[in-house]
Design an enzyme around this catalytic site. Structure first.
Site, PDB file in Angstrom:
ATOM      1  N   CYS A  95     -46.596  -7.543  46.980  1.00 48.01           N
ATOM      2  CA  CYS A  95     -47.608  -6.746  47.664  1.00 48.01           C
ATOM      3  C   CYS A  95     -48.702  -6.402  46.663  1.00 48.01           C
ATOM      4  O   CYS A  95     -48.404  -5.920  45.560  1.00 48.01           O
ATOM      5  CB  CYS A  95     -46.980  -5.480  48.225  1.00 48.01           C
ATOM      6  SG  CYS A  95     -48.188  -4.280  48.852  1.00 48.01           S
ATOM      7  N   CYS A 131       8.231   0.094  15.731  1.00 46.26           N
ATOM      8  CA  CYS A 131       6.788   0.345  15.782  1.00 46.26           C
ATOM      9  C   CYS A 131       6.013  -0.793  15.132  1.00 46.26           C
ATOM     10  O   CYS A 131       4.935  -1.173  15.609  1.00 46.26           O
ATOM     11  CB  CYS A 131       6.457   1.670  15.107  1.00 46.26           C
ATOM     12  SG  CYS A 131       6.959   3.115  16.079  1.00 46.26           S
ATOM     13  N   CYS A 187     -47.567 -15.882  61.121  1.00 47.19           N
ATOM     14  CA  CYS A 187     -48.794 -15.095  60.986  1.00 47.19           C
ATOM     15  C   CYS A 187     -49.035 -14.727  59.533  1.00 47.19           C
ATOM     16  O   CYS A 187     -48.118 -14.336  58.810  1.00 47.19           O
ATOM     17  CB  CYS A 187     -48.690 -13.836  61.842  1.00 47.19           C
ATOM     18  SG  CYS A 187     -50.158 -12.788  61.764  1.00 47.19           S
ATOM     19  N   CYS A 190       0.822  -1.211   0.000  1.00 41.65           N
ATOM     20  CA  CYS A 190       0.000   0.000   0.000  1.00 41.65           C
ATOM     21  C   CYS A 190       0.854   1.258   0.000  1.00 41.65           C
ATOM     22  O   CYS A 190       0.357   2.356  -0.305  1.00 41.65           O
ATOM     23  CB  CYS A 190      -0.934   0.008   1.208  1.00 41.65           C
ATOM     24  SG  CYS A 190      -0.073  -0.102   2.793  1.00 41.65           S
ATOM     25  N   CYS A 239      -9.787 -30.349  20.057  1.00 38.76           N
ATOM     26  CA  CYS A 239     -10.087 -31.065  21.290  1.00 38.76           C
ATOM     27  C   CYS A 239     -10.369 -30.032  22.377  1.00 38.76           C
ATOM     28  O   CYS A 239      -9.595 -29.088  22.559  1.00 38.76           O
ATOM     29  CB  CYS A 239      -8.913 -31.956  21.703  1.00 38.76           C
ATOM     30  SG  CYS A 239      -9.113 -32.724  23.329  1.00 38.76           S
ATOM     31  N   CYS A 268      -5.235 -37.284  23.947  1.00 35.28           N
ATOM     32  CA  CYS A 268      -5.036 -36.895  25.344  1.00 35.28           C
ATOM     33  C   CYS A 268      -5.978 -37.644  26.270  1.00 35.28           C
ATOM     34  O   CYS A 268      -5.867 -37.535  27.491  1.00 35.28           O
ATOM     35  CB  CYS A 268      -5.229 -35.386  25.501  1.00 35.28           C
ATOM     36  SG  CYS A 268      -6.957 -34.835  25.363  1.00 35.28           S
ATOM     37  N   CYS A 277      -9.804 -38.006  21.703  1.00 34.87           N
ATOM     38  CA  CYS A 277      -8.503 -37.421  21.389  1.00 34.87           C
ATOM     39  C   CYS A 277      -7.393 -38.278  21.986  1.00 34.87           C
ATOM     40  O   CYS A 277      -7.616 -39.093  22.880  1.00 34.87           O
ATOM     41  CB  CYS A 277      -8.435 -35.993  21.935  1.00 34.87           C
ATOM     42  SG  CYS A 277      -6.860 -35.155  21.613  1.00 34.87           S
TER      43      CYS A 277
END
Length: 527
Positions: A314, A181, A327, A173, A246, A269, A267
């Protein structure tokens, strides 16, 4: 491409050195470089290290042959080779630098056919623009910013420090920045932002993507290179419906299948999981219902059920109230309300009388509806807890059963000292294997049962479930207690009989569930 050398992934250390920039445009190399970085092939969860792809079949479905679902376990190196092969096949036709082809394939989610179709539709400029790369068949119309001589220092447009022209590099480009940097920018994108295939030029409003060769040339930290390589290969795996990572922690293996399906794969493992959803293998429940169950367990839906079952609003200000005494005369604590009402019928307290509780509105339709709603919430909560407790109990038991292997190993050694051969004592390990399989199956049967509507088939299922559960508990008792008490022959006879019975009942249960799937016998409760 004329040879395979053009697809070499090894990074040449000489290219790490900053070369003299004569001011000419940089040309793309045919070599796709993803670094001379040691790929980790971990040994986890008791798995064995193996540099070759492992193939196998599930062998775990009810009545299935091991050849029914073939799969192959691949290492990270083998995945890279699959990428190379895919790029090679495309480049035999389109003849582009390998790094550019990799970006094009990534844009089309590694769909070679779709890329080929777009490539030959006649509008290459639009294609390369959409993929955010410069068409390699055309020279860049933007001259690189090399108007000053190589001996004269020039400021970097990021850090604004002066460096020799040879310390700058850039993409097609035309935007050039200092090496430091560039390295910091790429490291931040890779490590902190987790970006791999979509790193663009650092210039403002420039969307040209950084190719693999540039990344590997400008980054010196091997850990960052390895992370970048993983991001690129992860994109390749995620876009391929025949590949799946996995799910075990720190495992870098990939499972490759011949066709995608909700089937068990294992797998190297040691982790066994469902290829479709990636969760632990969960026969007999389907992926859809397991996902809903996991979400239900993770979110606050049951907290809401508890609130609905144990509190009321309520009737005046609708604040949530929990009953803290016997009560039924309730007084709202909201300072702006102070309403007095009956806990039972939610009607005003005054008509109930002051001497003793006398709920004369108990049968009113609106009060009945309020109580019915609370009862439904309470029943839903109790039902969920019933299945959840049993699900969690088998999960916990399964963890404990895994500890049995050490105890069984010790018992097997003792048996061999009493004139029993190695082959003769293998029944104990087999019994623990069967026990763990039964625990896992029972755990997921409660997820299946939670969403199952009651009918004649569900009654048969529950009977099979109860039979397997009872046999599993007996086998567990044999292995945990009787193994150290009974004589060797008694142990062998009892354990073999029971684990064979467990195997048989587990097979019957799974076959019945899968028969219900095939014949559409199951009806579900939409949660």
């Amino acid at each position: 491409m004329d040879s395979d050398e053009g697809y070499n992934y090894e990074f040449d250390d000489e290219e790490e050195e900053c070369s003299e920039d004569s001011g000419e445009e940089e040309t793309a190399d045919d070599t796709l470089e993803l670094g001379e970085v040691e790929l980790v092939d971990p040994v986890v969860a008791g798995g064995e290290r193996d540099d070759c792809g492992e193939t196998g079949g599930s062998g775990l479905g009810p009545g299935q042959d091991e050849e029914d679902y073939r799969f192959e376990v691949l290492t990270a190196e083998q995945i890279l080779q699959h990428m190379v092969e895919c790029i090679r096949e495309v480049n035999e036709v389109i003849q582009n630098p390998a790094t550019i082809t990799r970006i094009l394939l990534s844009h089309f989610n590694w769909d070679k056919e779709k890329l080929m179709e777009r490539y030959f539709d006649g509008n290459l400029d639009k294609l390369f623009s959409e993929c955010h790369v410069i068409n390699p068949s055309k020279k860049s119309r933007t001259r690189l910013m090399n108007t000053r001589s190589s001996a004269q220092d020039m400021p970097c447009q990021i850090c604004y420090l002066n460096y020799p022209n040879s310390y700058f590099t850039g993409l097609e480009c035309g935007h050039k920045f200092c090496m430091q940097c560039w390295g910091d920018y790429l490291t931040t994108k890779i490590i902190e932002e987790g970006m791999g295939q979509t790193i663009s030029c650092p210039a403002h409003s420039c969307d040209i993507l950084v190719d693999d060769n540039t990344v590997m040339r400008l980054i010196t930290d091997s850990k960052v290179k390895l992370k970048y390589q993983h991001l690129i290969t992860n994109s390749f795996v995620e876009c391929n419906r025949l590949l799946k990572w996995c799910p075990a922690p720190d495992c870098h293996h990939v499972v490759k299948v011949q066709y995608p399906d909700a089937k068990p794969v294992r797998c190297k493992c040691g982790r066994q999981f469902c290829f479709n959803c990636g969760e632990n293998w969960h026969d007999p429940v389907k992926c859809k219902w397991l996902r809903k169950w996991i979400k239900k367990c993770d979110d606050d839906s049951e907290t809401s059920n508890w609130i609905a079952a144990n509190t009321k609003e309520c009737p005046k200000c609708h604040v949530t109230i929990e009953k803290d005494g016997g009560c039924n005369h309730m007084v709202c604590r909201n300072q702006n309300c102070k309403a007095e009402f009956c806990w039972v019928c939610l009607g005003p307290w005054e008509p109930h009388g002051s001497a003793w509780y006398n709920c004369n509105r108990y049968n009113e339709d609106d009060a009945k509806a309020a109580r019915d709603a609370q009862e439904r919430s309470r029943a839903a909560l109790q039902r969920y807890l019933f299945y959840c407790n049993r699900y969690m109990n088998h999960m916990q038991s399964l963890r404990f059963e895994h500890k049995l292997y050490a105890q069984v190993k010790q018992k097997m050694e003792e048996m061999q000292q009493h004139n029993m051969s190695w082959i003769e004592v293998q029944f104990l390990k087999k019994a623990v294997d069967v026990l763990c399989q039964c625990r896992s199956t029972l755990m997921f049967t409660y997820v299946f049962a939670f969403y199952l509507k009651k009918n004649n088939q569900s009654i048969i299922f529950e009977n099979n479930q109860a039979d397997l559960e009872n046999a599993t508990e007996v086998l567990s008792g044999y292995l945990e207690r009787d193994i150290s008490q009974d004589s060797l022959q008694d142990i062998k006879q009892k354990v073999q009989d029971k684990y064979r019975y467990c195997e048989s009942r587990r097979r019957v249960l799974l076959q019945h569930v899968h028969e219900g799937y095939d014949k559409d016998l199951w009806e579900y409760i939409e949660d």
